[in-house]
Design a protein around this motif. Sequence first.
Motif, PDB file in Angstrom:
ATOM      1  N   MET A 185     -65.701 -45.705  63.729  1.00 26.35           N
ATOM      2  CA  MET A 185     -65.524 -46.744  62.759  1.00 26.35           C
ATOM      3  C   MET A 185     -64.605 -46.229  61.643  1.00 26.35           C
ATOM      4  O   MET A 185     -64.797 -45.142  61.125  1.00 26.35           O
ATOM      5  N   THR A 186     -63.599 -46.997  61.308  1.00 25.08           N
ATOM      6  CA  THR A 186     -62.677 -46.652  60.235  1.00 25.08           C
ATOM      7  C   THR A 186     -62.801 -47.689  59.127  1.00 25.08           C
ATOM      8  O   THR A 186     -62.716 -48.892  59.382  1.00 25.08           O
ATOM      9  N   TYR A 187     -63.005 -47.219  57.928  1.00 23.86           N
ATOM     10  CA  TYR A 187     -63.186 -48.100  56.784  1.00 23.86           C
ATOM     11  C   TYR A 187     -61.858 -48.398  56.097  1.00 23.86           C
ATOM     12  O   TYR A 187     -60.920 -47.617  56.163  1.00 23.86           O
ATOM     13  N   ARG A 188     -61.819 -49.543  55.442  1.00 27.96           N
ATOM     14  CA  ARG A 188     -60.697 -49.875  54.560  1.00 27.96           C
ATOM     15  C   ARG A 188     -61.097 -49.466  53.152  1.00 27.96           C
ATOM     16  O   ARG A 188     -62.273 -49.339  52.839  1.00 27.96           O
ATOM     17  N   ALA A 220     -58.872 -40.317  52.135  1.00 31.87           N
ATOM     18  CA  ALA A 220     -58.592 -40.336  53.578  1.00 31.87           C
ATOM     19  C   ALA A 220     -59.763 -39.753  54.363  1.00 31.87           C
ATOM     20  O   ALA A 220     -60.117 -40.263  55.426  1.00 31.87           O
ATOM     21  N   ASP A 221     -60.385 -38.701  53.834  1.00 34.99           N
ATOM     22  CA  ASP A 221     -61.574 -38.137  54.484  1.00 34.99           C
ATOM     23  C   ASP A 221     -62.715 -39.149  54.507  1.00 34.99           C
ATOM     24  O   ASP A 221     -63.429 -39.274  55.501  1.00 34.99           O
ATOM     25  N   ILE A 225     -62.565 -42.358  54.555  1.00 37.57           N
ATOM     26  CA  ILE A 225     -62.310 -43.462  55.484  1.00 37.57           C
ATOM     27  C   ILE A 225     -62.992 -43.183  56.827  1.00 37.57           C
ATOM     28  O   ILE A 225     -63.518 -44.086  57.461  1.00 37.57           O
ATOM     29  N   LYS A 226     -63.025 -41.925  57.215  1.00 33.28           N
ATOM     30  CA  LYS A 226     -63.654 -41.532  58.476  1.00 33.28           C
ATOM     31  C   LYS A 226     -65.151 -41.274  58.316  1.00 33.28           C
ATOM     32  O   LYS A 226     -65.922 -41.518  59.239  1.00 33.28           O
ATOM     33  N   GLU A 227     -65.561 -40.734  57.164  1.00 35.13           N
ATOM     34  CA  GLU A 227     -66.959 -40.370  56.924  1.00 35.13           C
ATOM     35  C   GLU A 227     -67.382 -40.760  55.511  1.00 35.13           C
ATOM     36  O   GLU A 227     -67.513 -39.904  54.637  1.00 35.13           O
ATOM     37  N   GLU A 231     -71.069 -51.148  54.553  1.00 39.60           N
ATOM     38  CA  GLU A 231     -71.018 -50.833  55.979  1.00 39.60           C
ATOM     39  C   GLU A 231     -70.715 -52.055  56.824  1.00 39.60           C
ATOM     40  O   GLU A 231     -69.955 -51.985  57.788  1.00 39.60           O
ATOM     41  N   GLU A 270     -67.162 -52.734  56.545  1.00 39.65           N
ATOM     42  CA  GLU A 270     -66.384 -51.512  56.745  1.00 39.65           C
ATOM     43  C   GLU A 270     -65.394 -51.336  55.597  1.00 39.65           C
ATOM     44  O   GLU A 270     -64.193 -51.131  55.778  1.00 39.65           O
TER      45      GLU A 270
END
Length: 81
Positions: A1-4, A31-32, A34-36, A67, A70
């Motif tokens: 899952m990648t967040y905006r 940027a980190d 966005i992944k976690e 969540e 996202e």
Amino acid sequence: MTYRVTLHVSALSQMQGIPEVALDALISRTADLIKEPWDARPLYRDDPDFRMTTFGDFGVMYFKVDEGRELITIFNVTWAG
């Protein structure tokens, strides 16, 4: 899952004049996240969606994780300077 990521207007105004090296660290940490997005300290015990994290030795950012959508909303950026 990648967040905006979105920046609240208050965070944008707090970033005025931020040095380039601090901005780079802020972008890298974002940027980190966005992944976690959960890889940060909870701001409130009873609402884990609100988090805080440092960006290098330059400052602290506060954000909310949604969540379901996202989405990470950065609402406060405090930097030394």
